[in-house]
Design a protein around this motif. Structure first.
Motif, PDB file in Angstrom:
ATOM      1  N   VAL A  84       0.822  -1.149   0.042  1.00  0.00           N
ATOM      2  CA  VAL A  84      -0.001  -0.052   0.050  1.00  0.00           C
ATOM      3  C   VAL A  84       0.935   1.119  -0.038  1.00  0.00           C
ATOM      4  N   PRO A  85       0.836   2.002  -0.996  1.00  0.00           N
ATOM      5  CA  PRO A  85       1.591   3.434  -1.065  1.00  0.00           C
ATOM      6  C   PRO A  85       1.326   4.470  -0.053  1.00  0.00           C
ATOM      7  N   TYR A  86       2.157   5.251   0.423  1.00  0.00           N
ATOM      8  CA  TYR A  86       1.812   6.269   1.237  1.00  0.00           C
ATOM      9  C   TYR A  86       2.488   7.400   1.040  1.00  0.00           C
ATOM     10  N   GLN A  87       2.137   8.825   1.255  1.00  0.00           N
ATOM     11  CA  GLN A  87       3.022   9.853   1.171  1.00  0.00           C
ATOM     12  C   GLN A  87       2.362  10.989   2.242  1.00  0.00           C
ATOM     13  N   ILE A  88       3.203  11.327   3.013  1.00  0.00           N
ATOM     14  CA  ILE A  88       2.823  12.367   4.021  1.00  0.00           C
ATOM     15  C   ILE A  88       3.768  13.311   4.348  1.00  0.00           C
ATOM     16  N   GLU A  89       3.559  14.314   4.990  1.00  0.00           N
ATOM     17  CA  GLU A  89       4.148  15.463   5.484  1.00  0.00           C
ATOM     18  C   GLU A  89       4.138  15.644   7.065  1.00  0.00           C
ATOM     19  N   TYR A  90       5.185  15.882   7.641  1.00  0.00           N
ATOM     20  CA  TYR A  90       5.227  15.868   9.209  1.00  0.00           C
ATOM     21  C   TYR A  90       6.292  16.895   9.732  1.00  0.00           C
ATOM     22  N   ALA A  91       6.453  17.337  10.776  1.00  0.00           N
ATOM     23  CA  ALA A  91       7.309  18.142  11.281  1.00  0.00           C
ATOM     24  C   ALA A  91       8.211  17.322  12.404  1.00  0.00           C
ATOM     25  N   LEU A  92       9.439  17.431  12.475  1.00  0.00           N
ATOM     26  CA  LEU A  92      10.318  17.067  13.415  1.00  0.00           C
ATOM     27  C   LEU A  92      11.116  18.043  14.308  1.00  0.00           C
ATOM     28  N   ARG A  93      11.087  17.881  15.514  1.00  0.00           N
ATOM     29  CA  ARG A  93      12.263  18.782  16.391  1.00  0.00           C
ATOM     30  C   ARG A  93      13.226  17.637  17.043  1.00  0.00           C
ATOM     31  N   PRO A  94      14.190  17.420  15.953  1.00  0.00           N
ATOM     32  CA  PRO A  94      15.191  16.594  16.592  1.00  0.00           C
ATOM     33  C   PRO A  94      15.766  17.075  17.873  1.00  0.00           C
ATOM     34  N   SER A  95      16.150  18.315  17.883  1.00  0.00           N
ATOM     35  CA  SER A  95      16.821  18.971  19.009  1.00  0.00           C
ATOM     36  C   SER A  95      16.157  19.193  20.317  1.00  0.00           C
ATOM     37  N   LEU A 102      12.111  20.379  11.427  1.00  0.00           N
ATOM     38  CA  LEU A 102      12.480  19.814  10.278  1.00  0.00           C
ATOM     39  C   LEU A 102      11.138  19.475   9.771  1.00  0.00           C
ATOM     40  N   TRP A 103      10.671  20.014   8.467  1.00  0.00           N
ATOM     41  CA  TRP A 103       9.544  19.566   7.875  1.00  0.00           C
ATOM     42  C   TRP A 103       9.996  18.325   6.801  1.00  0.00           C
ATOM     43  N   ILE A 104       9.336  16.912   6.933  1.00  0.00           N
ATOM     44  CA  ILE A 104       9.757  15.973   6.215  1.00  0.00           C
ATOM     45  C   ILE A 104       8.702  15.368   5.224  1.00  0.00           C
ATOM     46  N   GLU A 105       9.015  15.129   4.132  1.00  0.00           N
ATOM     47  CA  GLU A 105       7.962  14.417   3.242  1.00  0.00           C
ATOM     48  C   GLU A 105       8.584  12.867   3.220  1.00  0.00           C
ATOM     49  N   ASP A 106       7.629  12.183   3.724  1.00  0.00           N
ATOM     50  CA  ASP A 106       7.733  10.728   3.718  1.00  0.00           C
ATOM     51  C   ASP A 106       6.978   9.870   2.664  1.00  0.00           C
ATOM     52  N   THR A 107       7.942   9.268   1.892  1.00  0.00           N
ATOM     53  CA  THR A 107       7.059   8.348   0.572  1.00  0.00           C
ATOM     54  C   THR A 107       7.449   7.079   0.794  1.00  0.00           C
ATOM     55  N   GLY A 108       6.715   6.105   0.839  1.00  0.00           N
ATOM     56  CA  GLY A 108       7.035   4.594   0.613  1.00  0.00           C
ATOM     57  C   GLY A 108       5.657   3.786   0.371  1.00  0.00           C
ATOM     58  N   ARG A 109       6.030   2.271   0.683  1.00  0.00           N
ATOM     59  CA  ARG A 109       5.033   1.464   0.528  1.00  0.00           C
ATOM     60  C   ARG A 109       5.069   0.394   1.780  1.00  0.00           C
ATOM     61  N   TRP A 110       3.878  -0.047   2.339  1.00  0.00           N
ATOM     62  CA  TRP A 110       3.901  -0.634   3.429  1.00  0.00           C
ATOM     63  C   TRP A 110       3.179  -2.224   2.926  1.00  0.00           C
ATOM     64  N   GLU A 130      12.092  24.382   2.709  1.00  0.00           N
ATOM     65  CA  GLU A 130      12.056  25.600   1.854  1.00  0.00           C
ATOM     66  C   GLU A 130      10.766  25.351   1.114  1.00  0.00           C
ATOM     67  N   ARG A 131      10.197  24.281   0.701  1.00  0.00           N
ATOM     68  CA  ARG A 131       9.034  24.012  -0.192  1.00  0.00           C
ATOM     69  C   ARG A 131       7.801  24.353   0.864  1.00  0.00           C
ATOM     70  N   HIS A 132       7.688  23.648   2.123  1.00  0.00           N
ATOM     71  CA  HIS A 132       6.939  23.851   2.891  1.00  0.00           C
ATOM     72  C   HIS A 132       6.851  25.397   3.218  1.00  0.00           C
ATOM     73  N   ALA A 133       7.801  26.230   3.406  1.00  0.00           N
ATOM     74  CA  ALA A 133       7.578  27.519   3.545  1.00  0.00           C
ATOM     75  C   ALA A 133       7.072  28.245   2.387  1.00  0.00           C
ATOM     76  N   ARG A 134       7.310  27.906   1.282  1.00  0.00           N
ATOM     77  CA  ARG A 134       6.768  28.589   0.160  1.00  0.00           C
ATOM     78  C   ARG A 134       5.087  28.107   0.075  1.00  0.00           C
ATOM     79  N   GLU A 135       4.867  26.912   0.414  1.00  0.00           N
ATOM     80  CA  GLU A 135       3.509  26.456   0.432  1.00  0.00           C
ATOM     81  C   GLU A 135       2.556  27.269   1.536  1.00  0.00           C
ATOM     82  N   GLN A 136       3.377  27.327   2.388  1.00  0.00           N
ATOM     83  CA  GLN A 136       2.805  28.155   3.784  1.00  0.00           C
ATOM     84  C   GLN A 136       2.272  29.473   3.386  1.00  0.00           C
ATOM     85  N   ARG A 137       3.358  30.268   2.558  1.00  0.00           N
ATOM     86  CA  ARG A 137       3.290  31.422   2.365  1.00  0.00           C
ATOM     87  C   ARG A 137       2.212  31.604   1.294  1.00  0.00           C
TER      88      ARG A 137
END
Length: 558
Positions: A84-95, A102-110, A130-137
């Motif tokens: 099953v394919p998937y593609q989502i976006e989410y935000a990480l705060r690794p620090s 960090l906005w992440i685009e996650d694409t794959g298949r389970w 950068e892309r997320h900032a443009r889209e938010q703008r």
């Protein structure tokens, strides 16, 4: 692949992904293991591989605004054998919670591997800040104004629309106010457009500080702000408007470009009491604002119903339709009045005057048509139609010499000159047989525009006359700068010339100054020989009026 050692697939995929800022991963349910290909630690900006060794550990890096469990958001659907394919976006705060996002685009298949639930997943992650900032703008700009941060026009009017509907349904009051910065063009001219934007933003901040909870403000257009005030009837609008007027006028506005003293004008309309829909509200609030600005700086005017005004507008609509109909039916006519030499009384040229044939056979004069066309914004259409007739007459009659009048708004546009130039390019002789008349008030309204118009008319071989000269008291310095060929002295100074010492002094001085500048003079409305004698003694060149010949529809050429 594993979390601590960066291994490479035989096909080199991991190495390729690393070069473009992406990492591959594999997750397996058994042990909740996450294995990585590429430099995942560098991509996420973390030092410990343990932080991303399991799905649960990775989920702890999610920002609060992201899904609570990343893999729960991915593993949706049913695997029928091909994954099953998937593609989502989410935000990480690794620090940590206060670290950068960090906005992440996650694409794959389970894959379920024959079971009912996911057993493993494979995919690729990449940082898309950068892309997320443009889209938010773009998302922000779709509903908000870039300069003020307020709702933009579209969003503001949607809110107004909904407010009117809610007010009707709940039987409550609201108001729509329109705020304009007085003399905003002067601010732009003095400090620049960027300063104008800053002043607008500063005014918006001041007004926002006087809004109540639930009130809405947005940018209506240009230097205008729209306010939707909840629970505000027609009587309360004035008190609300005074709060906003005072907020702006009581102190200067300081910007990086300079300090300015600002006032605003405000128009208002009660909804749904005086405007039952968005279109009515916009029309009536702009009308009220116009009245406020005409009354002076820093005023508020609320909309007040006027049966007389509504009736006049309906009349204007009918008259406008009639005038447009007259043009489309080609009922425009030209009358020709001679302008003669004051001594020989020989005709020098004819002034082309507008006439309109009525459906009943009567003829309407320019005095009946021109003011109406000007009031209804139709002068340009009539000027173009008259130009067509005049050029046609000049082309058909080589002996004809004509003048015609051009309204200010026509002279400011490009289409009249373009049509004239096109004809002259085909018949160069026409230009030298035409005199273009503009009024004195239009000549001094915008000297740069007038100078361009005069220069272009001269380049096409025609001459330029100032009509109704003396009514606007323009300076002779302007006449010299504009290279005017002729002035036609306003008839109001000529009609009673023999009995008016004041008019005699004024006209004599005008003629003397025109002579000094080498400008020809024409006296209008000349009705008797006594007037001619005075004008001749002062050196007037030409006369026009009933004494030398009335306007006639019959062409004076054979």
């Amino acid at each position: 692949m594993n979390g601590s050692d960066q291994t490479e697939r035989p096909d080199g995929t991991a190495a390729i992904l690393s070069t473009i800022g992406e990492v591959a991963y594999r997750w397996t349910r058994e042990g909740d293991r996450l294995e990585w290909g590429g430099d995942a630690l560098a991509l996420f900006g973390i030092a410990s591989a343990e932080a991303i060794a399991t799905g649960h550990a990775f989920d702890t890096l999610l920002d609060d605004a992201s899904p609570l469990a990343r893999h729960d958001s991915l593993l949706i659907g049913a695997d029928h054998g091909g994954g099953v394919p998937y593609q989502i976006e989410y935000a990480l705060r690794p620090s940590g919670p206060r670290g950068p996002v960090l906005w992440i685009e996650d694409t794959g298949r389970w894959y379920a591997d024959g079971g009912e639930t996911a057993r493993r997943a494979e995919g690729v992650m990449r940082v898309i800040n950068e892309r997320h900032a443009r889209e938010q703008r773009l998302a922000f700009l779709s509903g908000y104004d870039d300069v003020t941060g307020l709702y933009n026009r579209s969003a503001l009017l949607d809110i107004l629309d909904q407010t009117i509907c809610d007010a009707k349904e709940r039987d409550v009051n609201a108001a729509f106010l329109l705020v304009a910065i007085d003399d905003f063009r002067l601010i732009n001219d003095a400090y620049g457009y960027r300063a104008g934007d800053r002043v607008l933003a500063a005014v918006a901040r001041r007004i926002r500080g006087r809004l109540r909870d639930g009130d809405i403000m947005g940018r209506f257009s240009g230097h205008k702000l729209g306010l939707v005030l909840m629970g505000c009837d027609e009587n309360e609008m004035a008190f609300a408007a005074e709060r906003f007027l005072a907020a702006v006028r009581d102190d200067v506005v300081a910007t990086a470009d300079g300090t300015v003293s600002i006032t605003i004008s405000v128009g208002g309309v009660a909804v749904p009491h005086d405007a039952g829909n968005r279109e009515e509200a916009m029309e009536r609030v702009q009308e009220s604002l116009g009245v406020a600005r005409d009354s002076g700086r820093g005023r508020f005017v609320g909309y007040s119903p006027s049966p007389e005004r509504d009736a006049q507008r309906q009349t204007n609509i009918t008259l406008s339709q009639q005038l447009i109909g007259a043009l489309s039916e080609q009922r425009l006519r030209l009358a020709f009045q001679p302008v003669v030499d004051i001594h020989s009384r020989e005709t020098v040229f004819h002034e082309s005057l507008l006439r309109l044939a009525q459906p009943d056979g009567s003829i309407a004069s320019a005095g009946q048509i021109v003011p109406l066309a000007e009031r209804l914004g139709l002068s340009r259409l009539f000027d173009l139609a008259v130009l067509d007739r005049v050029l046609e007459t000049l082309a058909r009659h080589p002996d004809a010499r004509l003048s015609l009048n051009v309204a200010p708004e026509t002279a400011a546009g490009a289409d009249w000159l373009a049509k004239f130039a096109k004809t002259v390019s085909q018949r160069p002789d026409i230009g030298s047989r035409l005199i273009v008349e503009i009024t004195e008030t239009s000549a001094i309204r915008n000297l740069d525009e007038t100078a361009y118009f005069v220069s272009t008319v001269h380049d096409l071989g025609a001459r330029l006359a100032i009509d109704d000269f003396g009514a606007g008291f323009t300076s002779f310095r302007n006449l010299r700068a504009l290279r005017i060929d002729m002035v036609k002295i306003d008839g109001s100074f000529i009609a009673t010339l023999p009995t008016s010492p004041d008019d005699q002094i004024f006209v004599r001085r005008l003629v003397e100054l025109a002579q000094d500048l080498g400008i020809e003079t024409v006296a209008e409305w000349v009705q008797d020989e006594e007037t001619v004698a005075l004008l001749s003694s002062w050196g007037v060149n030409r006369i026009q009026g009933h004494l030398s010949g009335a306007a006639t529809l019959s062409p004076p050429w054979k």
